[in-house]
Design an enzyme around this catalytic site. Sequence first.
Site, short mmCIF file in Angstrom:
data_model
loop_
_atom_site.label_atom_id
_atom_site.label_comp_id
_atom_site.label_asym_id
_atom_site.label_seq_id
_atom_site.Cartn_x
_atom_site.Cartn_y
_atom_site.Cartn_z
CB SER A 45 -0.93 0.03 1.22
OG SER A 45 -1.65 -1.16 1.30
CB ALA A 46 3.10 2.91 -1.22
CG HIS A 49 0.71 1.66 8.54
ND1 HIS A 49 -0.60 1.79 8.16
CD2 HIS A 49 1.24 0.70 7.73
CE1 HIS A 49 -0.86 0.95 7.17
NE2 HIS A 49 0.24 0.27 6.89
NE ARG A 310 -1.85 -7.70 3.64
CZ ARG A 310 -2.86 -8.02 2.82
NH1 ARG A 310 -2.93 -9.22 2.27
NH2 ARG A 310 -3.80 -7.15 2.54
#
Lengths: 474, 424
Positions: A45-46, A49, A310
């Site tokens: 998702s680049a 966070h 992932r």
Amino acid sequence: MYDILVIGAGAVGCAVARELSKYKLSVCVVEKESDVCEGTSKANSAIVHAGFDAKPGTLKAELNVRGSKMIKELSSKLDFAYKQNGAMVLCFDEADVGKLEELKQRAVINGVDGVSVISGEEARKLEPSLSDNVKAALWAQTSAIVCPFEMTLAFAENAFANGAEFRLSTKVTGISKNGDTFNVKTDKGNIQCKIVVNAAGVFADEVHSMISSQPMKIVPRRGEYMLMDKAAGGLISRTIFQLPTKMGKGILVTPTVHGNLLAGPTAEDLDDKQDVSTTKHGLDEVKAKGSLSVKNIPFNKVITGFSGLRAVGDTGDFIIEQSDIKGFIDVAGIESPGLSSAPAIGEYVCKIISGIIELVQKDNFIDTRKGLVHFFDLSNDQQNELISKDPSYGRIVCRCEYVTEGEILDAINRPLGATTLDGVKRRTRAGMGRCQAGFCLPTTMALIASKLGISLADVKKTGAFDTDRRQDDE
Amino acid sequence: MNKYDLIVIGGGPAGMAAALAAKKAGIDDLLIIERDNVFGGILNQCIHNGFGLHTFKEELTGPEYAERYADMVIQQNIPFELETMVLSLETTTDAMKAVTVISSKRGVQTLYAKAVILAMGCRERPRGALNIPGFRPQGVYTAGTAQKLVNLQGVKIGKQVVILGSGDIGLIMARRMTLEGAKVSAVAELMPYSSGLKRNIVQCLDDYGIPLLLSHTVVDIKGKEKLEGVYIAKVDEKCQPIPGTEVYYPCDTLLLSCGLIPENELTVGAGVMIDPRTNGAYVNESLQTNVNGVFACGNVLHVHDLVDFVSEESQRAGENAARFILNGGSESGKTIEVKAGNGVRYTVPCRINIDNAPELTHIRFRVTGVYKNVSIILKSGDTELMRKRSQILVPSEMVDLIIQKNKLSDIDDTIEVFVEEVQK
């Protein structure tokens, strides 16, 4: 004989190598693909966070919060695209507002600043395209977006500049230990080293099991995405999450750091660690769930779909520790927030290594790196100066992303340069636009073929080479 | 010396024809800007024949057709700059057009013109935009990219080929790949009809025994690094794949010929309104956009099937731009709207200035589906202006209606073009 061998040149492996290159050590990175950033690091998702999501006390929480602060600082030192755009976690049910408060509490415990709970109305005021069904939202101001390709390249190039070696297109096939020395077998010969860092992503369990008898299981959890044209990039300015479920963070909708709009990922556990295919059901889910958050997402402006895997471990947390084999360090299960944590993982691994061998800082560590020139980010004067010095910057190869021949040549010629079409694409964005390389492909192919001394038909989109194409230069 | 009367953006068939016409109409101070290092645009890679039957009354290859125009451009001493790309187009306060270009020679520089003709052509719809699930291996190309690799760069791209989409370039490439020694297993087309010209289906598929699978599409792409095969499924009336109908086609090459998109990013930046039906500008009978002094022609305006029609249309754009420059650009007069009625997907133009209209106005359009034994009708209110019988109308073949000026004189505000079944 190296002091340290890092297996895997993803964001984590490269961050570890960069951190290690600060010390008087001989460091080598082996990577089975022909380029860095070829696995999970290239298809995610680049997002950097903020750090409110991970459970307090976990490595995920600690390294995410530390990593996100480091990335902000490194983005200017190492010259990669980064933007602190903030994020929202949407809640669609009044009954769930409590969960937002829990997340806010987590943020406080994890040490994340700038997190608040706002009403649906306030959320829509900030992001007018949000769904009318949004009842409340968590607003995290320190969340950011990044170019994961550039970030990984920046770590790799900086490590390289500080003496780390990279052996690409080199696949590890076995590991043994004799006394204090590891013998790492690869398809291109054996490598000896004192310490092994296993940063092999979804394959970390297989690499672990080459030497350790302790069980480890990494499950590839596929996430499918849809990327939309830059014409759609302005629909929202913040990263929009949905309240997390057991299977992940739901479908997010976010602008990318280059101005596209991205929606995804799905979450589906697979057996095949190379299955980065997209599926109809996956893409349909992205559309359906993405549309819950944001109104009128222009899915007719999709320019590509892709999948990433992932690396999901079996402990619920990152596995970063010395294994039962002394000197063999696992960096495994680096799922989200792995990208955000990468530089902090580098530091953490160094700390582990410092307990095994003595680390002595170099006094000539180069802590900056200059990225590729992005011609259209320059001022008009700078552009003209560059063209007069090097006319290849006056020739546009990729019309959609306005990438010049000069940039493509730089991507190919610089240290750890691109040898594949995807390698050029990740470094320059040539082929990443709305025509998806329809126009620039033949030219880019010719530039790569000429540099590598191969025929056009042998230019690869991606993947390992049988022999190292770069050896001629060394 | 950065001021011109006219700048033509694009040196393909449209740009060259427009520039030649403008020159002939008295504009000497003009400039053609072409991003490639040769004139001709996409024609250079179209080494098959079939070009020029209308324009030159003979059958030429693409490069030959381009060369004829390029020779005329040089003979007429029309200034041009190759390897130069336009980055932006804007209107300045004094109604000049600011054209910012980049080239090795000029660097990044802004040029000014009284009028601009947009002739940038179109691009192919890529795999990503088609949302075909599956892997993203090497071996998936748009048909035009493959055509360039094979015809201009001499690359052997594959041995076993599947083609998705029956656009003309895909059909041409089916034949081309066969002649290159590859096996073309099938051409799959989502719609129940081909989007290519009938003659190309006959000459490029039928003559080589290549099956055209109508109402079929690719539903999955296999191969992690290199393409290994695709699944093709039948689709229902709503173009949705029918589960259980998937058939696996092993292949190392998948060519996509699924539509062409006028390349109008520059146009949008200039404030020109785009017609969502064509993805080209809304224009009037002079091929002038809503921005005064900005004209459009060729595939950047709407995708054509014959280059001869591109040349003819572009010639009109060149003449009209010249008239605009010489007359100082006043565009007064009564304007009527052209509406696309039943069975008509769009019209070019979509408005006509009756006072400015030439003796013969062309209205070009495409139909929405296959129509047999119908009439094309042009009507204003209850008054029928024109009626033309047609045995067959297909979306892949553009229709050109030509209407005389005197027929338009009494029109109030709207004319409508539509298709009507012939009463038996």
